[in-house]
Design a protein around this motif. Structure first.
Motif, PDB file in Angstrom:
ATOM      1  N   SER A 269       0.948  -1.070  -0.108  1.00  0.00           N
ATOM      2  CA  SER A 269      -0.045   0.161  -0.041  1.00  0.00           C
ATOM      3  C   SER A 269       0.842   1.230  -0.073  1.00  0.00           C
ATOM      4  N   ALA A 270       0.345   2.472  -0.449  1.00  0.00           N
ATOM      5  CA  ALA A 270       1.051   3.679  -0.483  1.00  0.00           C
ATOM      6  C   ALA A 270       0.143   4.621  -0.203  1.00  0.00           C
ATOM      7  N   HIS A 271       0.199   5.518   0.625  1.00  0.00           N
ATOM      8  CA  HIS A 271      -0.673   6.615   1.102  1.00  0.00           C
ATOM      9  C   HIS A 271       0.268   7.885   0.819  1.00  0.00           C
ATOM     10  N   ASP A 272      -0.448   8.755   0.091  1.00  0.00           N
ATOM     11  CA  ASP A 272      -0.361  10.123  -0.558  1.00  0.00           C
ATOM     12  C   ASP A 272      -0.559  11.045   0.734  1.00  0.00           C
ATOM     13  N   THR A 273       0.436  11.452   1.396  1.00  0.00           N
ATOM     14  CA  THR A 273       0.191  12.243   2.613  1.00  0.00           C
ATOM     15  C   THR A 273      -0.451  13.835   2.254  1.00  0.00           C
ATOM     16  N   GLN A 274       0.157  14.153   1.068  1.00  0.00           N
ATOM     17  CA  GLN A 274      -0.155  15.559   0.585  1.00  0.00           C
ATOM     18  C   GLN A 274      -1.902  15.481  -0.042  1.00  0.00           C
ATOM     19  N   LEU A 275      -2.087  14.575  -0.533  1.00  0.00           N
ATOM     20  CA  LEU A 275      -3.439  14.432  -1.012  1.00  0.00           C
ATOM     21  C   LEU A 275      -4.379  13.787   0.187  1.00  0.00           C
ATOM     22  N   LEU A 306       1.484   3.086  -8.327  1.00  0.00           N
ATOM     23  CA  LEU A 306       2.134   1.934  -7.826  1.00  0.00           C
ATOM     24  C   LEU A 306       3.784   1.668  -8.494  1.00  0.00           C
ATOM     25  N   ALA A 307       3.877   2.167  -9.722  1.00  0.00           N
ATOM     26  CA  ALA A 307       5.386   2.134 -10.194  1.00  0.00           C
ATOM     27  C   ALA A 307       6.138   3.052  -9.439  1.00  0.00           C
ATOM     28  N   LEU A 308       5.825   4.259  -9.252  1.00  0.00           N
ATOM     29  CA  LEU A 308       6.564   5.202  -8.235  1.00  0.00           C
ATOM     30  C   LEU A 308       6.790   4.421  -6.853  1.00  0.00           C
ATOM     31  N   SER A 309       5.802   3.830  -6.301  1.00  0.00           N
ATOM     32  CA  SER A 309       6.105   3.378  -5.069  1.00  0.00           C
ATOM     33  C   SER A 309       7.283   2.186  -4.889  1.00  0.00           C
ATOM     34  N   ILE A 310       7.254   1.427  -6.237  1.00  0.00           N
ATOM     35  CA  ILE A 310       8.151   0.442  -6.351  1.00  0.00           C
ATOM     36  C   ILE A 310       9.508   0.976  -6.737  1.00  0.00           C
ATOM     37  N   PRO A 314       9.778   7.984  -4.985  1.00  0.00           N
ATOM     38  CA  PRO A 314      10.286   9.595  -4.978  1.00  0.00           C
ATOM     39  C   PRO A 314       9.063  10.351  -4.801  1.00  0.00           C
ATOM     40  N   LYS A 315       7.851  10.117  -4.538  1.00  0.00           N
ATOM     41  CA  LYS A 315       6.925  10.897  -4.186  1.00  0.00           C
ATOM     42  C   LYS A 315       6.685  11.061  -2.554  1.00  0.00           C
ATOM     43  N   ASN A 316       7.617   9.928  -2.060  1.00  0.00           N
ATOM     44  CA  ASN A 316       7.502  10.036  -0.584  1.00  0.00           C
ATOM     45  C   ASN A 316       6.196   9.724   0.191  1.00  0.00           C
TER      46      ASN A 316
END
Length: 506
Positions: A269-275, A306-310, A314-316
């Motif tokens: 899972s990836a959670h975008d804290t900004q959004l 998903l790709a960026l989380s792997i 880079p989006k933290n």
């Protein structure tokens, strides 16, 4: 009076000794949708820049005849005043202004020397009705999706009483629904007497909408096809575009050698804290050596996230779950960690994130692995030239020299440079995000051929694509995403467009 609203006769244009257009002839009848097609670098955009005054009278040879009169446009405003408007892929809107301010930007409604904002809003509503966009004209443009922004851009051109509307790859950044809505709008504008020229690489769109289609190749007019005569079909278009027949646009691998698992995600899972929202939810995924895994889904489904989380996150994003490379659990804290582990990511936004457009080919190819051309901390320029030459040849990059500025290359060749940049880091897993977006059918075939070659050499590929035909034509397995979740996994033998769309809309 001539039956043609536009005639471009024997147009030639040179750039520092390179002939971009050579005696091009292009005629458009009033009230038709005329598609201009060809491979990247064929001269389509150059021809339209000649027409719109970006390249002024005197910088080209030949004549532009619009509504029966020879035109000598010295700047864009001259063509606009004549009733010609062009909309480029990169929309010319002001994101922090309202919809109504954008529609009348540079064309303000004035009373006694002052802008009449009340009348501006009234007229903006009329323009929005014409393009069937149901939004409050006081909405900021940045708060609209790309599809709606495209309609605002068209409303802006209609406010100038346009007679000839030119659209350069208008659906390149749109999802299927927005693309379909735009094409329907163009048909309605045709019925209202507005003539449209559309540049597009999407052959299905050309086939569905064009009354006529003119093909350019290497800066020359090849032919004009007529839908009424049944000439606008895929095989005929491709043959004229590339100068040869491509029997199967998705080349098949003669032998598939699928090996051990290279990458595995468990409950990822990836959670975008900004959004303040979770963009990837409990994903389970694996990729084996020597296979192409397609990831399908509608825009906003979480594919790129998903790709960026792997790829080193880079989006933290705030990450949860487990990631394994070659069976070893990994925790990447930076993209450099992912690269060292053998993972590379070719972004969907090659101009914005993937390349240094003002630098040359060799600088771009080596940018992600400068250590690979350095000796004792000093860059070896001879080695840089050697490496760049190898990738220029192996990836079929068409350029005058390694010193050619990447921003001056066609979209397909830019994509190959971006691919070469990441291949030079020596990955075992290559993530390709929209690898053929905005490139022509000939360049697509070359990219697909390169992908198959890489797979045969032992690489693995994750391919994210909005084109279902591409997913089905190139993948060994397909994961379908919606709302950040993997909704299903399909073997390529079981997959079809209906099954993918059913999962993507759950």
């Amino acid at each position: 009076m001539s039956e043609f609203i536009l005639e471009m006769n024997d147009i030639s244009k040179e750039f520092t000794g390179v002939k971009a257009l050579s005696n091009v002839n292009f005629k458009v009848r009033k009230g038709e949708i005329h598609c201009l097609i060809g491979e990247n670098g064929a001269g389509k955009s150059t021809l339209m820049k000649v027409l719109s005054g970006v390249y002024p009278f005197g910088t080209y040879e030949g004549d532009i005849v619009f509504e029966g009169q020879v035109q000598k446009f010295n700047k864009i405003n001259d063509s606009v005043k004549a009733g010609i408007a062009i909309i480029y892929q990169e929309l010319a809107l002001f994101p922090d202004l309202t919809v109504y301010e954008n529609i009348f930007a540079g064309n303000e409604i004035k009373r006694k020397g002052f802008v009449d904002w009340n009348q501006t809003i009234v007229q903006a509503k009329e323009m929005l009705k014409k393009v069937k966009l149901n939004v409050n004209p006081e909405t900021l443009v940045k708060d609209l999706g790309v599809g709606k922004q495209q309609l605002v851009e068209i409303a802006k051109t209609l406010s100038k009483e346009v007679k000839l509307l030119i659209l350069d790859e208008p659906t390149a950044a749109l999802n299927e629904d927005d693309s379909e809505n735009l094409l329907e709008l163009l048909k309605e504008l045709r019925n209202q007497g507005i003539t449209c020229i559309m540049i597009s690489h999407k052959l299905k769109e050309v086939i569905s909408i064009a009354d006529k289609a003119t093909v350019l190749r290497d800066g020359r007019t090849i032919c004009t096809l007529d839908a009424a005569k049944g000439e606008i079909i895929e095989s005929t278009i491709i043959k004229n575009m590339v100068g040869r027949e491509i029997e199967d646009i998705y080349p098949k691998r003669p032998e598939k050698k699928i090996g051990e698992t290279i990458l595995e995600l468990r409950n990822w899972s990836a959670h975008d804290t900004q959004l303040a929202r979770t963009v990837v939810k409990n994903a389970d995924l694996h990729v084996k050596k020597g296979e192409i895994v397609g990831i399908a889904g509608l825009m906003g489904s979480g594919r790129t996230e998903l790709a960026l989380s792997i790829f080193g996150n880079p989006k933290n994003y705030k990450l949860q779950g487990e990631l394994f490379v070659d069976g070893t659990k990994r925790n990447f804290k930076h993209t450099s960690d992912a690269i060292k582990a053998g993972i590379a990511y070719v972004t969907e936004d090659r101009k914005g994130d993937g390349l240094f457009l003002i630098q040359d080919i060799k600088n771009n190819v080596t940018a992600a692995n400068l250590k690979g051309i350095a000796e004792k901390g000093i860059l070896n320029e001879n080695e840089e030239v050697k490496v760049a030459t190898e990738y220029k040849n192996s990836l079929y990059i068409k350029a005058h020299s390694l010193e050619q500025t990447v921003g001056k290359l066609s979209g397909g060749n830019q994509q190959k440079v971006s691919l070469g940049k990441w291949l030079f880091v020596g990955p075992k897993l290559l993530i390709l995000d929209e690898p053929t977006r905005g490139i022509d059918v000939g360049a697509k075939f070359e990219i697909y051929t390169i992908m198959n070659k890489l797979i045969a050499e032992g690489l693995s590929i994750i391919m994210i694509s909005s084109e279902l035909g591409e997913v089905l034509g190139m993948s060994d397995r397909v994961y379908v995403m919606a709302e950040g979740k993997i909704k299903g996994e399909l073997s390529i033998d079981d997959a079809d467009q209906e099954k993918i769309m059913e999962l993507a809309t759950q």
